[in-house]
Design a protein around this motif. Structure first.
Motif: not given
Length: 312
Positions: A202-212
């Motif tokens: 959690k200390e690093f930024d993330w690339i996340l897929p869409p919430t859907s």
């Protein structure tokens, strides 16, 4: 008018050119542009739509100075028009296939899990064995691809199989199962840590897929199972090229199918696992749809290619 009377009028008065016109008007949201696309005069196009509205007894489009938009009745008729035209296309392809060997055109929707390896290898094998089959590939997420699959705009969707709530009217063939990995660039600070825990992620930024997407829900579930809130500082993206570039040039993290991560030499898999995050990779198609020869052949090609892909 009763349902049986309406059915009679549709059977004897409905024309295929009216269906093509409906779909074109829906795409263009403008009768003039649709008529030009189909090479017919605008007055004739307007008259044809009016005739169909008279047959149905409802208005199919709301008209304004900015163009036209389908009414709820129009949306229903347009969706069925797409399916009917898709079946007509399949008839022509099947007849040609018998006469000339396997031919046809396949519209393939693809998700991240299938994009880097399974789809390219399968398309190359298909073109080598059946060069008369043409392919269009559309990349996206289930919330975009599944509606297109149901209306016939896409023939099949290949990738992580959708959750139960997205499966109505959809049949699925599982090709293989694959775990999810947490990925970072080579030489990322976390790679040298022993006993890596979720709190450090959690200390690093993330690339996340869409919430859907189901993958996003799996990511959030894994963090909550560890008593943590999911990552908030993030970029939402399903673009493979963008995600790979961001991962290579920053300390950002991402979760993706293990096979996808292993095929990029600039990336590394972190020594921490998603305990429950695995995914069935497979092919989805309409339950009420008779697969064309070309589509059936490609599905078998996918399965053959998958047996030769190194899987964990």
């Amino acid at each position: 008018m009763s349902a049986s009377q309406l059915e009679y009028h549709l059977l004897y008065r409905l024309k295929f050119r009216q269906l093509r016109l409906l779909v074109a008007v829906d795409e263009q949201r403008n009768i003039l542009k649709a008529s030009e696309q189909l090479n017919i005069a605008q007055p004739a196009a307007t008259k044809s739509i009016r005739e169909l509205e008279d047959i149905l007894g409802v208005s199919l489009f709301d008209r304004s100075s900015r163009g036209v938009t389908p009414t709820p009745y129009g949306e229903v008729v347009i969706n069925h028009a797409k399916l009917i035209l898709s079946q007509v296309r399949q008839i022509s392809e099947e007849v040609t296939s018998i006469a000339q060997g396997v031919t046809g055109h396949i519209n393939i929707g693809t998700l991240l899990a299938a994009s880097p390896t399974l789809i390219p290898k399968s398309v190359l094998k298909l073109k080598k064995e059946r060069p008369n089959i043409t392919v269009t590939i559309i990349e996206g997420t289930n919330d975009k691809l599944m509606p297109a699959l149901r209306t016939g705009d896409i023939d099949i969707v290949v990738g992580r199989l959708p959750e139960f709530r997205e499966r109505e009217g959809i049949s699925q063939d599982v090709i293989y199962d694959e775990p999810i990995a947490i990925v970072a660039r080579k030489n990322h600070p976390l790679l040298g840590e022993n006993n890596l825990e979720f709190a450090r992620l959690k200390e690093f930024d993330w690339i996340l897929p869409p919430t859907s997407t189901s993958l996003r829900r799996q990511i959030e579930s894994e963090f909550r199972n560890e008593g943590l809130e999911p990552p908030r500082e993030s970029i939402e993206s399903i673009s493979i090229l963008t995600n790979f570039k961001l991962l290579r040039e920053t300390d950002m993290l991402a979760a993706m199918p293990l096979h996808v991560a292993e095929h990029n030499e600039a990336l590394a898999v972190l020594p921490i696992s998603f305990k429950g995050a695995t995914s069935d990779v497979g092919v989805s198609y309409r339950s009420n749809y008779t697969l064309s020869t070309a589509v059936s052949y490609f599905i078998e090609t996918l399965k053959n290619v998958a047996t030769n892909i190194d899987k964990p």
